[in-house]
Write a protein that holds these residues in place. Structure first.
Motif, PDB file in Angstrom:
ATOM      1  N   GLY A  77      54.597  41.448  37.091  1.00  0.00           N
ATOM      2  CA  GLY A  77      53.875  42.929  36.932  1.00  0.00           C
ATOM      3  C   GLY A  77      52.613  42.766  36.036  1.00  0.00           C
ATOM      4  N   LYS A  78      52.503  41.591  35.517  1.00  0.00           N
ATOM      5  CA  LYS A  78      51.324  41.313  34.505  1.00  0.00           C
ATOM      6  C   LYS A  78      50.149  41.527  35.133  1.00  0.00           C
ATOM      7  CE  LYS A  78      53.648  40.753  30.490  1.00  0.00           C
ATOM      8  NZ  LYS A  78      53.514  41.665  29.333  1.00  0.00           N
ATOM      9  N   ARG A  79      49.205  42.019  34.655  1.00  0.00           N
ATOM     10  CA  ARG A  79      47.889  42.224  35.389  1.00  0.00           C
ATOM     11  C   ARG A  79      47.000  41.046  34.581  1.00  0.00           C
ATOM     12  NH1 ARG A  79      46.809  46.300  38.471  1.00  0.00           N
ATOM     13  NH2 ARG A  79      48.363  47.964  38.596  1.00  0.00           N
ATOM     14  N   GLY A  80      45.813  40.451  35.495  1.00  0.00           N
ATOM     15  CA  GLY A  80      45.006  39.465  35.199  1.00  0.00           C
ATOM     16  C   GLY A  80      44.315  39.807  33.706  1.00  0.00           C
ATOM     17  N   ASP A  81      44.198  40.830  33.121  1.00  0.00           N
ATOM     18  CA  ASP A  81      43.644  41.249  31.849  1.00  0.00           C
ATOM     19  C   ASP A  81      44.476  41.069  30.914  1.00  0.00           C
ATOM     20  OD1 ASP A  81      44.407  43.579  32.666  1.00  0.00           O
ATOM     21  OD2 ASP A  81      42.471  44.595  32.417  1.00  0.00           O
ATOM     22  N   GLU A  82      45.957  41.231  31.080  1.00  0.00           N
ATOM     23  CA  GLU A  82      46.932  41.294  30.141  1.00  0.00           C
ATOM     24  C   GLU A  82      47.526  39.993  29.333  1.00  0.00           C
ATOM     25  OE1 GLU A  82      48.931  45.612  31.507  1.00  0.00           O
ATOM     26  OE2 GLU A  82      49.683  43.620  32.157  1.00  0.00           O
ATOM     27  N   PRO A  83      47.960  39.785  28.538  1.00  0.00           N
ATOM     28  CA  PRO A  83      48.665  38.506  27.615  1.00  0.00           C
ATOM     29  C   PRO A  83      50.063  38.366  28.715  1.00  0.00           C
ATOM     30  CG  PRO A  83      47.981  40.216  25.938  1.00  0.00           C
ATOM     31  CD  PRO A  83      48.072  40.638  27.259  1.00  0.00           C
ATOM     32  N   GLY A  84      50.054  37.001  29.034  1.00  0.00           N
ATOM     33  CA  GLY A  84      51.199  36.630  29.678  1.00  0.00           C
ATOM     34  C   GLY A  84      50.876  36.421  31.329  1.00  0.00           C
ATOM     35  N   PHE A  85      49.798  36.762  31.674  1.00  0.00           N
ATOM     36  CA  PHE A  85      49.733  36.624  33.038  1.00  0.00           C
ATOM     37  C   PHE A  85      49.713  35.286  33.475  1.00  0.00           C
ATOM     38  CE2 PHE A  85      46.165  35.958  36.242  1.00  0.00           C
ATOM     39  CZ  PHE A  85      46.629  36.372  37.285  1.00  0.00           C
ATOM     40  N   ASP A  86      50.446  35.115  34.730  1.00  0.00           N
ATOM     41  CA  ASP A  86      50.602  33.912  35.269  1.00  0.00           C
ATOM     42  C   ASP A  86      49.621  33.791  36.629  1.00  0.00           C
ATOM     43  OD1 ASP A  86      51.747  31.472  36.452  1.00  0.00           O
ATOM     44  OD2 ASP A  86      53.563  32.059  36.418  1.00  0.00           O
ATOM     45  N   SER A  87      48.726  33.007  36.490  1.00  0.00           N
ATOM     46  CA  SER A  87      47.550  32.816  37.393  1.00  0.00           C
ATOM     47  C   SER A  87      48.142  31.947  38.484  1.00  0.00           C
ATOM     48  CB  SER A  87      46.401  32.103  36.601  1.00  0.00           C
ATOM     49  OG  SER A  87      46.604  31.066  36.307  1.00  0.00           O
ATOM     50  N   HIS A  88      49.394  31.281  38.380  1.00  0.00           N
ATOM     51  CA  HIS A  88      49.845  30.555  39.537  1.00  0.00           C
ATOM     52  C   HIS A  88      50.785  31.131  40.493  1.00  0.00           C
ATOM     53  CE1 HIS A  88      47.810  26.977  37.779  1.00  0.00           C
ATOM     54  NE2 HIS A  88      48.080  27.200  36.511  1.00  0.00           N
ATOM     55  N   ARG A  89      51.228  32.378  40.079  1.00  0.00           N
ATOM     56  CA  ARG A  89      52.102  33.049  40.743  1.00  0.00           C
ATOM     57  C   ARG A  89      51.956  34.325  40.617  1.00  0.00           C
ATOM     58  NH1 ARG A  89      57.469  33.193  37.777  1.00  0.00           N
ATOM     59  NH2 ARG A  89      58.624  33.519  39.563  1.00  0.00           N
TER      60      ARG A  89
END
Length: 456
Positions: free
Chosen positions: A191-203
């Motif tokens: 549920g993390k967005r691409g501009d938020e801390p903790g965003f997982d770019s691999h999932r």
């Protein structure tokens, strides 16, 4: 590589030219065989065929529709086996090769089509269908541009006002406001967005932007062409019939580095996620939630308007213009389809009557009122705009404004089209995958230019 390609092209040429000297093809006398690939357009053209038959006693049109890949396979096989139709829907990506192989009949040498006027159609369309010999080989039928389709729900969930999409801009350094929006629309499995801390770019669950492959087979029409175009780049030195390629220019390579870099950040699906060499289209990516928005062509308007969500309810879709680039302008590839007559037709004058009717005001009006595509005639284009607004509650002016505001560039028309795809497509795939950098396209550019020196 070049020798192998030349041998293959020569063999095909001999086969086609041999076919041209064989028995006649097309329909029986008075029955005009017409082929097209878009099932969505078939009902409208059947209405045109019925009207044509009423006005031309003794003549009728038999329409055959095939899927995109099957269509071109059958058409090529038809040229070789004396089984080609009288008339077929032609595409600029194939036109040059067919013109080279001399399997198209010059329309200006046939009575019904010899007076086709360029000014009857959207500016620039008719000129595209003239060969290097000056003859006309296609009569304009419709045109297309690209724009951004988006899921209204995805924007709402992200707290984005659709009005924000009207003035987005991008650049190859940091992506500008466009990349910021793409990042915000991207959501990972947690549920993390691409501009938020903790965003997982691999999932990633939903990418902010769709991708329809590497663009190596159509000069990035629904992939990166809106970006390279708004960066001021063009494929060849002139269009149509350019002979010097520009894949080595920084404006092109820097744009691709940024564009495919979105996949490394998780904002754009990876090559594997979309199905590799046979990618699923943007409509399916938005419908399934793989992407929140994406670039696609105006020929897909009808398809997008019929999308449904998981519950089977209509999926609300909006359309926005392509972003403004480093040139200070938007950009869209301007492509057009036309109807061509084969040299194998045994009734060319009858076929020409049908081609003239297809591009005439009556048939164009029928197609405009169907709302499937934008007809070549400006007055019929307006009918398509009105249909979409009234029947689908969809504003399609982001497509038509590109023409109105003169922010289009023409689909590249060159000789040796099949050889060009064979050289460019695998390398573009490698750039998308990440196994080759955009700078590797400089070598391909040299090969393309050498191809024209040897073969052209």
């Amino acid at each position: 590589m070049l020798r192998k390609l030349r041998v293959g092209a020569a063999a095909l040429t001999m086969g086609l030219l041999t076919a041209c000297g064989g028995s006649a093809a097309g329909g029986a006398d008075g029955v005009i065989e017409y082929w097209l690939w878009d099932s969505g357009q078939q009902p409208g053209y059947q209405k045109c065929a019925d009207a044509f038959a009423r006005q031309n006693p003794g003549l009728s049109v038999r329409i055959s529709q095939y899927g995109w890949d099957t269509y071109w396979q059958k058409l090529t096989a038809g040229f070789i086996a004396d089984a080609a139709p009288d008339v077929f829907t032609d595409h600029l990506a194939r036109f040059a090769q067919f013109a080279d192989l001399k399997v198209l009949r010059p329309l200006d040498e046939l009575g019904p089509t010899q007076d086709i006027q360029d000014t009857d159609y959207q500016p620039g369309l008719a000129e595209l269908w003239k060969g290097q010999d000056g003859h006309r080989y296609g009569s304009p039928k419709d045109w297309d541009t690209v724009a951004l389709f988006y899921s209204k729900k995805a924007l709402s969930d992200a707290g984005v006002d659709p009005a924000e999409l009207q003035n987005l801009s991008w650049n190859p350094q940091d992506g500008g406001s466009f990349e910021k929006l793409v990042a915000h629309l991207t959501v990972d499995v947690n549920g993390k967005r691409g501009d938020e801390p903790g965003f997982d770019s691999h999932r990633v669950k939903t990418h902010g932007m769709s991708a329809e492959g590497s663009g190596g087979q159509g000069w990035g029409q629904t992939q990166w062409s809106a970006f390279t175009g708004s960066a001021g780049w063009q494929v060849t030195d002139k269009n149509p019939w350019g002979t010097h390629f520009n894949l080595d220019q920084p404006a092109f390579q820097d744009t691709l580095k940024w564009y495919f870099g979105l996949a490394r950040k998780g904002y754009l699906p990876t090559y594997a996620e979309i199905g590799g060499a046979n990618p699923i289209n943007t409509d399916k990516q938005i419908q399934s939630g793989i992407a929140a928005m994406g670039i696609s062509g105006s020929w897909m308007i009808s398809t997008f308007s019929k999308l449904t969500d998981e519950a089977g309810k209509p999926l609300e879709i909006g359309v926005a213009p392509t972003p403004i680039g480093p040139t200070g302008k938007r950009a869209s590839m301007f492509n057009g389809l036309a109807d061509s007559i084969t040299t194998l037709s045994k009734q060319p004058e009858n076929a020409a009557k049908w081609v003239k009717f297809l591009s005439g005001a009556e048939c164009q009006k029928i197609i405009g009122e169907s709302g499937v595509v934008f007809p070549a005639r400006p007055e019929a284009t307006e009918l398509a705009i009105q249909y979409n607004q009234k029947e689908r509650n969809l504003d399609v002016t982001p497509f038509t404004d590109q023409v109105k505001n003169k922010t289009t560039f023409l689909f590249p028309v060159t000789s040796n089209a099949a050889d060009i795809i064979a050289l460019v497509n695998p390398r573009m795939d490698s750039v998308y995958i990440g196994s080759d950098p955009p700078s590797s396209l400089t070598k391909v550019n040299d090969q393309l230019n050498d191809l024209f020196k040897v073969v052209g």
